[in-house]
Motif scaffolding. Structure first.
Motif, PDB file in Angstrom:
ATOM      1  N   LYS A 150     -34.744  10.238  48.112  1.00 25.84           N
ATOM      2  CA  LYS A 150     -33.753   9.567  48.958  1.00 25.84           C
ATOM      3  C   LYS A 150     -33.464  10.368  50.223  1.00 25.84           C
ATOM      4  O   LYS A 150     -33.147   9.803  51.266  1.00 25.84           O
ATOM      5  N   LEU A 151     -33.568  11.684  50.114  1.00 24.63           N
ATOM      6  CA  LEU A 151     -33.377  12.549  51.281  1.00 24.63           C
ATOM      7  C   LEU A 151     -34.635  12.649  52.130  1.00 24.63           C
ATOM      8  O   LEU A 151     -34.631  13.304  53.168  1.00 24.63           O
ATOM      9  N   GLU A 152     -35.705  12.012  51.653  1.00 17.39           N
ATOM     10  CA  GLU A 152     -37.024  12.077  52.286  1.00 17.39           C
ATOM     11  C   GLU A 152     -37.535  13.517  52.391  1.00 17.39           C
ATOM     12  O   GLU A 152     -38.218  13.887  53.335  1.00 17.39           O
ATOM     13  N   ASP A 153     -37.191  14.303  51.382  1.00 12.77           N
ATOM     14  CA  ASP A 153     -37.661  15.685  51.263  1.00 12.77           C
ATOM     15  C   ASP A 153     -38.876  15.658  50.338  1.00 12.77           C
ATOM     16  O   ASP A 153     -38.799  15.964  49.152  1.00 12.77           O
ATOM     17  N   TRP A 154     -40.001  15.236  50.899  1.00 14.15           N
ATOM     18  CA  TRP A 154     -41.195  14.958  50.108  1.00 14.15           C
ATOM     19  C   TRP A 154     -41.762  16.199  49.437  1.00 14.15           C
ATOM     20  O   TRP A 154     -42.226  16.129  48.295  1.00 14.15           O
ATOM     21  N   GLU A 155     -41.751  17.333  50.107  1.00 15.37           N
ATOM     22  CA  GLU A 155     -42.335  18.552  49.520  1.00 15.37           C
ATOM     23  C   GLU A 155     -41.562  18.998  48.281  1.00 15.37           C
ATOM     24  O   GLU A 155     -42.164  19.341  47.261  1.00 15.37           O
ATOM     25  N   ASN A 156     -40.245  19.002  48.364  1.00 22.76           N
ATOM     26  CA  ASN A 156     -39.450  19.377  47.191  1.00 22.76           C
ATOM     27  C   ASN A 156     -39.561  18.339  46.086  1.00 22.76           C
ATOM     28  O   ASN A 156     -39.554  18.685  44.906  1.00 22.76           O
ATOM     29  N   ALA A 157     -39.686  17.070  46.454  1.00 26.29           N
ATOM     30  CA  ALA A 157     -39.862  16.021  45.450  1.00 26.29           C
ATOM     31  C   ALA A 157     -41.184  16.214  44.718  1.00 26.29           C
ATOM     32  O   ALA A 157     -41.245  16.079  43.491  1.00 26.29           O
ATOM     33  N   LYS A 158     -42.249  16.522  45.458  1.00 28.08           N
ATOM     34  CA  LYS A 158     -43.556  16.766  44.829  1.00 28.08           C
ATOM     35  C   LYS A 158     -43.489  17.945  43.862  1.00 28.08           C
ATOM     36  O   LYS A 158     -44.032  17.887  42.756  1.00 28.08           O
ATOM     37  N   GLN A 159     -42.823  19.006  44.284  1.00 21.58           N
ATOM     38  CA  GLN A 159     -42.706  20.186  43.423  1.00 21.58           C
ATOM     39  C   GLN A 159     -41.865  19.875  42.185  1.00 21.58           C
ATOM     40  O   GLN A 159     -42.209  20.275  41.077  1.00 21.58           O
ATOM     41  N   ALA A 160     -40.792  19.135  42.379  1.00 21.00           N
ATOM     42  CA  ALA A 160     -39.915  18.793  41.260  1.00 21.00           C
ATOM     43  C   ALA A 160     -40.638  17.920  40.242  1.00 21.00           C
ATOM     44  O   ALA A 160     -40.497  18.125  39.030  1.00 21.00           O
ATOM     45  N   VAL A 161     -41.429  16.943  40.715  1.00 16.29           N
ATOM     46  CA  VAL A 161     -42.146  16.082  39.773  1.00 16.29           C
ATOM     47  C   VAL A 161     -43.253  16.867  39.069  1.00 16.29           C
ATOM     48  O   VAL A 161     -43.502  16.653  37.877  1.00 16.29           O
ATOM     49  N   ALA A 162     -43.880  17.793  39.746  1.00 19.48           N
ATOM     50  CA  ALA A 162     -44.904  18.624  39.099  1.00 19.48           C
ATOM     51  C   ALA A 162     -44.276  19.474  37.996  1.00 19.48           C
ATOM     52  O   ALA A 162     -44.826  19.565  36.890  1.00 19.48           O
ATOM     53  N   ASP A 163     -43.118  20.069  38.284  1.00 18.21           N
ATOM     54  CA  ASP A 163     -42.415  20.862  37.276  1.00 18.21           C
ATOM     55  C   ASP A 163     -41.992  19.992  36.098  1.00 18.21           C
ATOM     56  O   ASP A 163     -42.111  20.394  34.939  1.00 18.21           O
ATOM     57  N   TYR A 164     -41.501  18.815  36.407  1.00 18.50           N
ATOM     58  CA  TYR A 164     -41.056  17.887  35.370  1.00 18.50           C
ATOM     59  C   TYR A 164     -42.214  17.497  34.459  1.00 18.50           C
ATOM     60  O   TYR A 164     -42.081  17.479  33.237  1.00 18.50           O
ATOM     61  N   LEU A 165     -43.358  17.177  35.057  1.00 25.39           N
ATOM     62  CA  LEU A 165     -44.512  16.748  34.264  1.00 25.39           C
ATOM     63  C   LEU A 165     -45.093  17.865  33.411  1.00 25.39           C
ATOM     64  O   LEU A 165     -45.753  17.594  32.413  1.00 25.39           O
ATOM     65  N   GLU A 166     -44.852  19.104  33.778  1.00 26.74           N
ATOM     66  CA  GLU A 166     -45.283  20.220  32.920  1.00 26.74           C
ATOM     67  C   GLU A 166     -44.548  20.171  31.589  1.00 26.74           C
ATOM     68  O   GLU A 166     -45.115  20.478  30.553  1.00 26.74           O
ATOM     69  N   ASN A 167     -43.276  19.782  31.632  1.00 30.38           N
ATOM     70  CA  ASN A 167     -42.459  19.720  30.421  1.00 30.38           C
ATOM     71  C   ASN A 167     -42.536  18.383  29.715  1.00 30.38           C
ATOM     72  O   ASN A 167     -42.345  18.306  28.498  1.00 30.38           O
TER      73      ASN A 167
END
Length: 45
Positions: A11-28
């Motif tokens: 929603k903040l259009e912070d794509w780089e942090n969103a990509k990192q957050a989803v990668a971290d999430y998918l690890e778990n």
């Protein structure tokens, strides 16, 4: 809660942090289909 963080970054259009957050999430939670769709969406950004 962690999934909501991904959505918040989007929603903040912070794509780089969103990509990192989803990668971290998918690890778990690798079987979460909604997160996999988000990761695919973020690849286009």
């Amino acid at each position: 809660m962690r999934y909501n963080l991904i959505v918040s970054y989007e929603k903040l259009e912070d794509w780089e942090n969103a990509k990192q957050a989803v990668a971290d999430y998918l690890e778990n939670y690798p079987d979460d289909e909604a997160a996999q769709k988000e990761a695919a969406f973020l690849e286009t950004r």
